[in-house]
Design a protein around this motif. Structure first.
Motif, PDB file in Angstrom:
ATOM      1  N   ALA A 160     -40.410  16.117 -41.112  1.00 54.06           N
ATOM      2  CA  ALA A 160     -40.240  14.932 -40.275  1.00 54.06           C
ATOM      3  C   ALA A 160     -39.249  13.960 -40.907  1.00 54.06           C
ATOM      4  CB  ALA A 160     -41.590  14.252 -40.058  1.00 54.06           C
ATOM      5  N   ALA A 161     -39.312  13.836 -42.233  1.00 54.45           N
ATOM      6  CA  ALA A 161     -38.400  12.930 -42.939  1.00 54.45           C
ATOM      7  C   ALA A 161     -36.968  13.447 -42.874  1.00 54.45           C
ATOM      8  CB  ALA A 161     -38.844  12.768 -44.380  1.00 54.45           C
ATOM      9  N   GLU A 162     -36.796  14.760 -42.989  1.00 55.46           N
ATOM     10  CA  GLU A 162     -35.458  15.339 -42.913  1.00 55.46           C
ATOM     11  C   GLU A 162     -34.854  15.146 -41.534  1.00 55.46           C
ATOM     12  OE1 GLU A 162     -35.701  18.905 -46.261  1.00 55.46           O
ATOM     13  OE2 GLU A 162     -36.210  19.325 -44.160  1.00 55.46           O
ATOM     14  N   GLN A 163     -35.687  15.193 -40.507  1.00 58.86           N
ATOM     15  CA  GLN A 163     -35.200  14.977 -39.143  1.00 58.86           C
ATOM     16  C   GLN A 163     -34.741  13.528 -38.960  1.00 58.86           C
ATOM     17  OE1 GLN A 163     -38.525  16.274 -36.751  1.00 58.86           O
ATOM     18  NE2 GLN A 163     -37.876  18.409 -36.762  1.00 58.86           N
ATOM     19  N   GLU A 164     -35.476  12.606 -39.574  1.00 57.66           N
ATOM     20  CA  GLU A 164     -35.064  11.207 -39.503  1.00 57.66           C
ATOM     21  C   GLU A 164     -33.859  10.946 -40.390  1.00 57.66           C
ATOM     22  OE1 GLU A 164     -37.116   6.844 -40.186  1.00 57.66           O
ATOM     23  OE2 GLU A 164     -38.246   8.451 -39.219  1.00 57.66           O
ATOM     24  N   GLY A 165     -33.807  11.631 -41.536  1.00 63.12           N
ATOM     25  CA  GLY A 165     -32.599  11.627 -42.342  1.00 63.12           C
ATOM     26  C   GLY A 165     -32.505  10.621 -43.463  1.00 63.12           C
ATOM     27  N   LYS A 166     -33.303   9.569 -43.449  1.00 66.09           N
ATOM     28  CA  LYS A 166     -33.137   8.523 -44.457  1.00 66.09           C
ATOM     29  C   LYS A 166     -34.460   7.831 -44.750  1.00 66.09           C
ATOM     30  CE  LYS A 166     -31.153   4.582 -43.329  1.00 66.09           C
ATOM     31  NZ  LYS A 166     -30.105   3.575 -42.980  1.00 66.09           N
ATOM     32  N   VAL A 167     -34.647   7.437 -46.010  1.00 66.94           N
ATOM     33  CA  VAL A 167     -35.806   6.644 -46.408  1.00 66.94           C
ATOM     34  C   VAL A 167     -35.291   5.387 -47.110  1.00 66.94           C
ATOM     35  CG1 VAL A 167     -36.077   7.854 -48.622  1.00 66.94           C
ATOM     36  CG2 VAL A 167     -38.011   6.608 -47.658  1.00 66.94           C
ATOM     37  N   VAL A 168     -35.874   4.246 -46.779  1.00 67.65           N
ATOM     38  CA  VAL A 168     -35.457   2.962 -47.351  1.00 67.65           C
ATOM     39  C   VAL A 168     -36.559   2.459 -48.275  1.00 67.65           C
ATOM     40  CG1 VAL A 168     -34.784   0.583 -46.882  1.00 67.65           C
ATOM     41  CG2 VAL A 168     -34.058   2.420 -45.337  1.00 67.65           C
ATOM     42  N   TYR A 169     -36.176   2.118 -49.491  1.00 65.85           N
ATOM     43  CA  TYR A 169     -37.122   1.745 -50.548  1.00 65.85           C
ATOM     44  C   TYR A 169     -36.833   0.334 -51.027  1.00 65.85           C
ATOM     45  CZ  TYR A 169     -39.300   2.190 -55.245  1.00 65.85           C
ATOM     46  OH  TYR A 169     -40.037   2.006 -56.393  1.00 65.85           O
ATOM     47  N   TYR A 170     -37.827  -0.573 -50.907  1.00 65.54           N
ATOM     48  CA  TYR A 170     -37.740  -1.920 -51.456  1.00 65.54           C
ATOM     49  C   TYR A 170     -38.492  -1.928 -52.782  1.00 65.54           C
ATOM     50  CZ  TYR A 170     -36.202  -3.860 -46.918  1.00 65.54           C
ATOM     51  OH  TYR A 170     -35.512  -4.150 -45.764  1.00 65.54           O
ATOM     52  N   SER A 171     -37.833  -2.353 -53.855  1.00 64.42           N
ATOM     53  CA  SER A 171     -38.436  -2.257 -55.185  1.00 64.42           C
ATOM     54  C   SER A 171     -38.286  -3.558 -55.961  1.00 64.42           C
ATOM     55  CB  SER A 171     -37.769  -1.121 -55.965  1.00 64.42           C
ATOM     56  OG  SER A 171     -38.174  -1.119 -57.325  1.00 64.42           O
ATOM     57  N   THR A 172     -39.323  -3.883 -56.740  1.00 63.67           N
ATOM     58  CA  THR A 172     -39.235  -4.997 -57.682  1.00 63.67           C
ATOM     59  C   THR A 172     -39.173  -4.490 -59.124  1.00 63.67           C
ATOM     60  OG1 THR A 172     -41.660  -5.210 -57.733  1.00 63.67           O
ATOM     61  CG2 THR A 172     -40.467  -6.585 -56.148  1.00 63.67           C
ATOM     62  N   MET A 173     -39.104  -3.174 -59.298  1.00 63.98           N
ATOM     63  CA  MET A 173     -38.918  -2.621 -60.638  1.00 63.98           C
ATOM     64  C   MET A 173     -37.487  -2.906 -61.092  1.00 63.98           C
ATOM     65  SD  MET A 173     -40.989   1.004 -60.693  1.00 63.98           S
ATOM     66  CE  MET A 173     -39.885   1.870 -59.596  1.00 63.98           C
ATOM     67  N   SER A 174     -37.176  -2.598 -62.348  1.00 69.49           N
ATOM     68  CA  SER A 174     -35.828  -2.812 -62.850  1.00 69.49           C
ATOM     69  C   SER A 174     -34.841  -1.922 -62.099  1.00 69.49           C
ATOM     70  CB  SER A 174     -35.764  -2.512 -64.351  1.00 69.49           C
ATOM     71  OG  SER A 174     -35.880  -1.123 -64.580  1.00 69.49           O
ATOM     72  N   VAL A 175     -33.564  -2.298 -62.151  1.00 74.87           N
ATOM     73  CA  VAL A 175     -32.531  -1.498 -61.494  1.00 74.87           C
ATOM     74  C   VAL A 175     -32.510  -0.088 -62.082  1.00 74.87           C
ATOM     75  CG1 VAL A 175     -30.048  -1.251 -61.137  1.00 74.87           C
ATOM     76  CG2 VAL A 175     -31.107  -3.493 -60.930  1.00 74.87           C
ATOM     77  N   GLN A 176     -32.657   0.019 -63.408  1.00 75.01           N
ATOM     78  CA  GLN A 176     -32.619   1.330 -64.062  1.00 75.01           C
ATOM     79  C   GLN A 176     -33.768   2.212 -63.588  1.00 75.01           C
ATOM     80  OE1 GLN A 176     -32.461  -1.602 -65.573  1.00 75.01           O
ATOM     81  NE2 GLN A 176     -30.506  -1.674 -66.694  1.00 75.01           N
ATOM     82  N   GLU A 177     -34.976   1.657 -63.518  1.00 76.84           N
ATOM     83  CA  GLU A 177     -36.136   2.435 -63.079  1.00 76.84           C
ATOM     84  C   GLU A 177     -36.005   2.838 -61.617  1.00 76.84           C
ATOM     85  OE1 GLU A 177     -39.674   0.568 -65.888  1.00 76.84           O
ATOM     86  OE2 GLU A 177     -39.088  -0.478 -64.054  1.00 76.84           O
ATOM     87  N   THR A 178     -35.589   1.887 -60.786  1.00 70.54           N
ATOM     88  CA  THR A 178     -35.461   2.163 -59.353  1.00 70.54           C
ATOM     89  C   THR A 178     -34.389   3.211 -59.096  1.00 70.54           C
ATOM     90  OG1 THR A 178     -36.126  -0.106 -58.858  1.00 70.54           O
ATOM     91  CG2 THR A 178     -35.074   1.135 -57.096  1.00 70.54           C
ATOM     92  N   ASP A 179     -33.236   3.064 -59.753  1.00 70.11           N
ATOM     93  CA  ASP A 179     -32.133   4.004 -59.557  1.00 70.11           C
ATOM     94  C   ASP A 179     -32.534   5.409 -59.986  1.00 70.11           C
ATOM     95  OD1 ASP A 179     -29.192   4.293 -58.899  1.00 70.11           O
ATOM     96  OD2 ASP A 179     -29.184   5.059 -60.950  1.00 70.11           O
TER      97      ASP A 179
END
Length: 209
Positions: A26-45
């Protein structure tokens, strides 16, 4: 899109756990996932790169922002009926606010069974990623080790009045202390600590100097 990004954070190692084949499709059909994070840039990336390595058919985008801005953004998106985030990582008190506002959907994380009750929501709305620590630090050029405070109660000594700094945004620390000390004792401690003329700055521990 459902909540498909499941992360375990141990030190600097991030592991993406398998989701069900139906959810992946189902996720592949939608094609994209959006993630909001308050972790550090290094951890999130790193988390996002590991996710896309495991699920190459799904593009992942992330926005790294402070918890205050994250809450404001999600509330504004919800009011406009245009919530963009599929996955959110922020502290549990904010998660509870989002749950009450019906912004979060439950996700039965298969890894949650290994977590103690205090590190997950009983109804499956969130599972903990990490546990921050709070410590007392002091300026060794101004305070001798034998004179340094050893407990939180030591911070109430009049000699520290006007000489302490603290991060004023850590309200989860306030809530944790009430849980540890008990409501009555905890509030009494906080009132006495407030009378010590603390200097509030972002990013500061409770630090006598």
């Amino acid at each position: 899109m459902g909540l498909i990004l499941v992360l375990s954070l141990w030190g600097s190692r991030i592991v993406c756990h398998a989701a069900s084949p139906q959810l992946i499709k189902a996720a592949e059909q939608e094609g994209k996932v959006v993630y909001y994070s308050t972790m550090s840039v290094q951890e999130t990336d790193k988390a996002v790169k590991e996710f896309m390595k495991k699920y190459p058919g799904i593009k992942a985008e992330y926005f790294r922002i402070t918890k205050e801005k994250l809450v404001s953004r999600l509330l504004a998106e919800d009011s406009a009926d245009r919530t963009m985030a599929d996955v959110v990582s922020v502290n549990d008190m904010v998660m509870e606010l989002l749950r009450i506002r019906n912004i979060l959907g439950p996700y039965n994380n298969p890894e949650a069974s290994a977590y103690s009750p205090g590190f997950k929501d009983r109804s499956g709305y969130w599972t903990g990623l990490y546990g921050p620590t709070a410590v007392i630090v002091y300026n060794t050029r101004l305070v001798k080790p034998e004179s340094a405070p050893k407990t939180y109660e030591d911070l109430l000594d009049p000699k520290w009045k006007g000489k302490m700094g603290m991060d004023g945004s850590k309200w989860e620390w306030f809530a944790a202390q009430l849980q540890i000390m008990g409501q009555e004792k905890g509030l009494a401690f906080m009132k006495r600590l407030a009378s010590q003329d603390l200097q509030f700055e972002r990013g500061l521990p409770c630090s006598p100097s």
